[in-house]
Enzyme design. Structure first.
Site, PDB file in Angstrom:
ATOM      1  N   GLU A 108      30.690  52.363  45.930  1.00  0.00           N
ATOM      2  CA  GLU A 108      30.658  51.560  44.705  1.00  0.00           C
ATOM      3  C   GLU A 108      29.774  52.218  43.651  1.00  0.00           C
ATOM      4  O   GLU A 108      28.923  53.053  43.960  1.00  0.00           O
ATOM      5  CB  GLU A 108      30.088  50.163  45.004  1.00  0.00           C
ATOM      6  CG  GLU A 108      30.810  49.382  46.078  1.00  0.00           C
ATOM      7  CD  GLU A 108      32.055  48.681  45.565  1.00  0.00           C
ATOM      8  OE1 GLU A 108      32.336  48.780  44.344  1.00  0.00           O
ATOM      9  OE2 GLU A 108      32.732  48.030  46.367  1.00  0.00           O
ATOM     10  N   HIS A 148      35.694  52.946  45.852  1.00  0.00           N
ATOM     11  CA  HIS A 148      35.717  51.847  44.895  1.00  0.00           C
ATOM     12  C   HIS A 148      34.896  52.188  43.657  1.00  0.00           C
ATOM     13  O   HIS A 148      34.507  51.304  42.900  1.00  0.00           O
ATOM     14  CB  HIS A 148      35.200  50.562  45.554  1.00  0.00           C
ATOM     15  CG  HIS A 148      35.867  49.322  45.070  1.00  0.00           C
ATOM     16  ND1 HIS A 148      35.199  48.326  44.405  1.00  0.00           N
ATOM     17  CD2 HIS A 148      37.154  48.910  45.146  1.00  0.00           C
ATOM     18  CE1 HIS A 148      36.036  47.353  44.095  1.00  0.00           C
ATOM     19  NE2 HIS A 148      37.229  47.677  44.531  1.00  0.00           N
ATOM     20  N   ASP A 180      39.830  41.664  33.949  1.00  0.00           N
ATOM     21  CA  ASP A 180      38.604  42.305  34.396  1.00  0.00           C
ATOM     22  C   ASP A 180      37.639  42.323  33.222  1.00  0.00           C
ATOM     23  O   ASP A 180      37.857  41.656  32.208  1.00  0.00           O
ATOM     24  CB  ASP A 180      38.899  43.719  34.912  1.00  0.00           C
ATOM     25  CG  ASP A 180      37.990  44.112  36.060  1.00  0.00           C
ATOM     26  OD1 ASP A 180      36.781  44.303  35.816  1.00  0.00           O
ATOM     27  OD2 ASP A 180      38.480  44.236  37.194  1.00  0.00           O
ATOM     28  N   HIS A 207      39.706  39.165  38.147  1.00  0.00           N
ATOM     29  CA  HIS A 207      39.139  40.296  38.897  1.00  0.00           C
ATOM     30  C   HIS A 207      37.781  40.705  38.330  1.00  0.00           C
ATOM     31  O   HIS A 207      37.381  41.863  38.444  1.00  0.00           O
ATOM     32  CB  HIS A 207      40.127  41.475  38.828  1.00  0.00           C
ATOM     33  CG  HIS A 207      39.930  42.505  39.881  1.00  0.00           C
ATOM     34  ND1 HIS A 207      39.576  43.804  39.593  1.00  0.00           N
ATOM     35  CD2 HIS A 207      40.031  42.447  41.225  1.00  0.00           C
ATOM     36  CE1 HIS A 207      39.474  44.499  40.718  1.00  0.00           C
ATOM     37  NE2 HIS A 207      39.743  43.702  41.721  1.00  0.00           N
TER      38      HIS A 207
END
Length: 464
Positions: free
Chosen positions: A398, A149, A180, A370
Site C-alpha cells: 500500500e 495495491h 473514489d 470506493h
C-alpha cells in the site's frame, strides 16, 4: 517432503498482532514543501478521466502508471490507445505501467476463465511495439495473500493520485461509476520520488515480469524472487527530504506500507488518529477496521473527539447481488461488512445518540463507493488506496500521501469534498437503521450460519 509450514500457520504469521514501533510525529517526518495552489481536489470520476487523458496527451518526458489493474474494457483500451498515441507523437517518451501480477492473469470473478488483461497488453505490444511497457508485480505467491495495491499516476511533474484503478466503472465510461477520491499534485520532487520507487523497487526486481511479452513464467518459477522482493519491500520507502516550509506551504510525505511489522503507512495512520484533538473523518469502502484502529477510535471517543465515518451502503458494494438475481458466494461480502458496521454502531450507541459518532451510508442509484482516507482536525489529511482493513494492514503493498497543512490553505477543498459526498449519504440514527440479519435473503442467512458455526467468518474478516 516440503519444509514449508501448513497454510493455516502461514496465514497466522501474516495476520497476528503487529510488533510495536516508535511512532514519528507528523511534524518530524520528512516532506516535500508544496504550494497549496499546486494541490487540486478533482470533483469526480469524469474529471479524473479527463485529467488523466489530458496529461497523457501533453506528456513530454515520462508516464508511470501504478494501479491494481488496467482492465480489458473500453476505458482500459482508451487509456492504452492514448499512451500509444503519446509515444507515437514523441518517441523519446518513457511509458511504464505497473499492475498486480495475479490480477492481470485471470478473468473477472464469476466470469469464464481467460488469460485476463495480459492478453490485451500483448495485443497492444504486437501493434505498437515497445511503446508501452507493462509490468506485473507479484508481492505474494498467491493473490489470496496480498496484491500490489500501490496507487499513483506520474506524468512529467504531475502526480495524479486516487484509489481508483483503470476500467469502465472507475472512469465512468458508460454512465455508471465507482466513486473514489481524486487529487492532482504538481511537484517535480514528489513525482521524481514516486518514479524512483517504481523503477528501483519494482522494475529492477527479478520477480517483476513484463506482461506484454511472451513467454510468461509461472508463479511457481518466481517463488524465490518473490520472497526476495517481499523482504525488500518490507524496508522500502520513498526518498523524501526534510524541506523547510515557507508561509502557506503544505508538507507532503509519500508513505509506503507492506507487512504486519514496521509498516510505515500503518504507523502514520495510527499516529494521525492519536494526534486528533477535535475531529476525525474516515472514508472506507468496506467496514472491517483493524483492531488497532478500533481501539484508537474508542480512546478518541472517550476524550470527546467527534468522529465521522463514511462507508458505502451494502447495495453500493462492488460485490452486491440484488435478491432477484442468482446468488453467488461472493455476494456474501456486503452483508459481512454490514454486520461489522451494525456491531460497531451497537457498541457505540451512546456516542451516536449524542452526535459524537456519526456513521454515514453512501448510496447513489446503481453506482458504487470506493473512498479511502482520513481528515484530521483542520491540519492533516491522508489520501491513500488503503482500505483500512486487515488485508491492507498486513498483506497488500500500500501507499499514501500525508498532507500537513499548518496554514489551513486546503481546508476549503476538504470541506467542499466532504459536503459533496454527504449529498448522497444518510446519517444513521441508530444501529436499528441497518437491516437485521434475520431479514437477509435466505441464501445469505444459510451461508452466514455455516460460517459462524466453524468461526470462518472471523478468518474471512482477516482476509477481506
Amino acid at each position: 517432503m516440503s519444509s514449508r509450514p501448513p497454510l493455516p500457520q502461514r496465514l497466522a504469521r501474516r495476520l497476528l498482532p503487529f510488533s510495536r514501533s516508535r511512532k514519528q510525529p507528523a511534524q518530524e517526518m520528512p516532506a516535500f514543501a508544496v504550494r497549496p495552489e499546486d494541490i487540486q481536489t478533482l470533483d469526480g470520476p469524469a474529471s479524473f478521466r479527463s485529467a488523466l487523458l489530458t496529461l497523457i496527451k501533453q506528456a513530454r518526458r515520462r508516464i508511470v502508471l501504478v494501479a491494481l489493474y488496467l482492465q480489458d474494457d473500453d476505458a482500459g483500451r482508451e487509456v492504452l490507445e492514448a499512451l500509444a498515441a503519446a509515444h507515437k507523437a514523441n518517441p523519446t517518451l518513457d511509458i511504464e505501467v505497473y499492475v498486480d501480477w495475479h490480477r492481470a492473469r485471470r478473468g473477472l470473478i464469476g466470469k469464464a476463465a481467460s488469460e485476463g488483461n495480459a492478453a490485451m497488453y500483448r495485443e497492444y505490444a504486437t501493434q505498437h511495439g515497445d511503446a508501452v511497457k507493462v509490468y506485473g508485480v507479484p508481492v505474494q505467491n498467491r493473490e489470496l495473500f496480498g496484491v500490489l495495491h500501490l496507487k499513483g499516476f506520474v506524468i512529467d511533474d504531475d502526480v495524479l493520485y486516487s484509489g481508483a484503478s483503470i476500467n469502465d466503472v472507475y472512469l465512468v465510461k458508460h454512465g455508471r461509476y465507482r466513486l473514489d477520491r481524486y487529487h492532482r499534485i504538481h511537484h517535480a520532487g514528489l513525482a521524481d520520488s514516486m518514479v524512483r520507487f517504481a523503477k528501483h523497487h519494482l522494475a529492477e526486481s527479478e520477480a517483476v515480469t513484463r506482461l506484454d511479452q511472451r513467454p510468461l513464467p509461472s508463479t511457481r518459477d518466481l517463488q524465490a524472487p518473490i520472497r526476495h522482493l517481499r523482504r525488500t519491500l518490507q524496508h522500502a520507502h520513498y526518498t523524501t527530504p526534510h524541506a523547510a516550509l515557507k508561509e502557506g506551504d503544505v508538507a507532503v510525505t509519500p508513505l509506503v506500507g507492506f507487512g504486519r511489522s514496521a509498516n510505515q503507512l500503518n504507523d502514520a495512520l495510527l499516529m494521525l488518529l492519536r494526534s486528533a484533538q477535535k475531529r476525525v473523518v474516515i472514508f472506507t469502502p468496506y467496514f472491517n477496521l483493524p483492531r488497532q484502529v478500533r481501539a484508537v477510535l474508542g480512546h478518541l471517543l472517550g476524550r470527546g473527539c467527534v468522529i465521522d465515518i463514511m462507508v458505502g451502503d451494502k447495495t453500493a458494494n462492488d460485490f452486491y447481488i440484488p435478491p432477484e438475481e442468482p446468488f453467488r458466494k461472493i455476494g456474501l461480502l456486503p452483508y459481512l461488512y454490514e454486520n461489522n458496521l451494525r456491531r460497531f454502531a451497537r457498541n457505540h450507541r451512546a456516542h451516536m445518540l449524542r452526535g459524537q459518532l456519526n456513521l454515514w451510508l453512501w448510496r447513489d442509484g446503481g453506482n458504487s463507493y470506493h473512498l479511502k482516507g482520513l481528515l484530521i482536525d483542520d491540519e492533516m489529511a491522508l489520501i491513500t488506496g488503503n482500505n483500512l482493513n486487515p488485508r491492507a494492514w498486513a498483506l497488500d503493498l500500500e501507499n499514501g500521501l500525508l498532507l500537513r497543512d499548518p496554514s489551513h490553505r486546503l481546508t476549503a477543498q476538504h470541506e467542499a469534498e466532504w459536503a459533496a459526498l454527504r449529498r448522497h449519504a444518510t446519517r444513521l440514527d441508530d444501529y436499528h437503521a441497518l437491516d437485521n440479519p434475520r431479514h437477509y435473503p435466505a441464501d445469505v442467512r444459510t451461508l452466514l450460519r455455516r460460517l459462524r458455526r466453524v468461526r470462518l467468518d472471523r478468518l474471512l474478516n482477516r482476509l477481506l
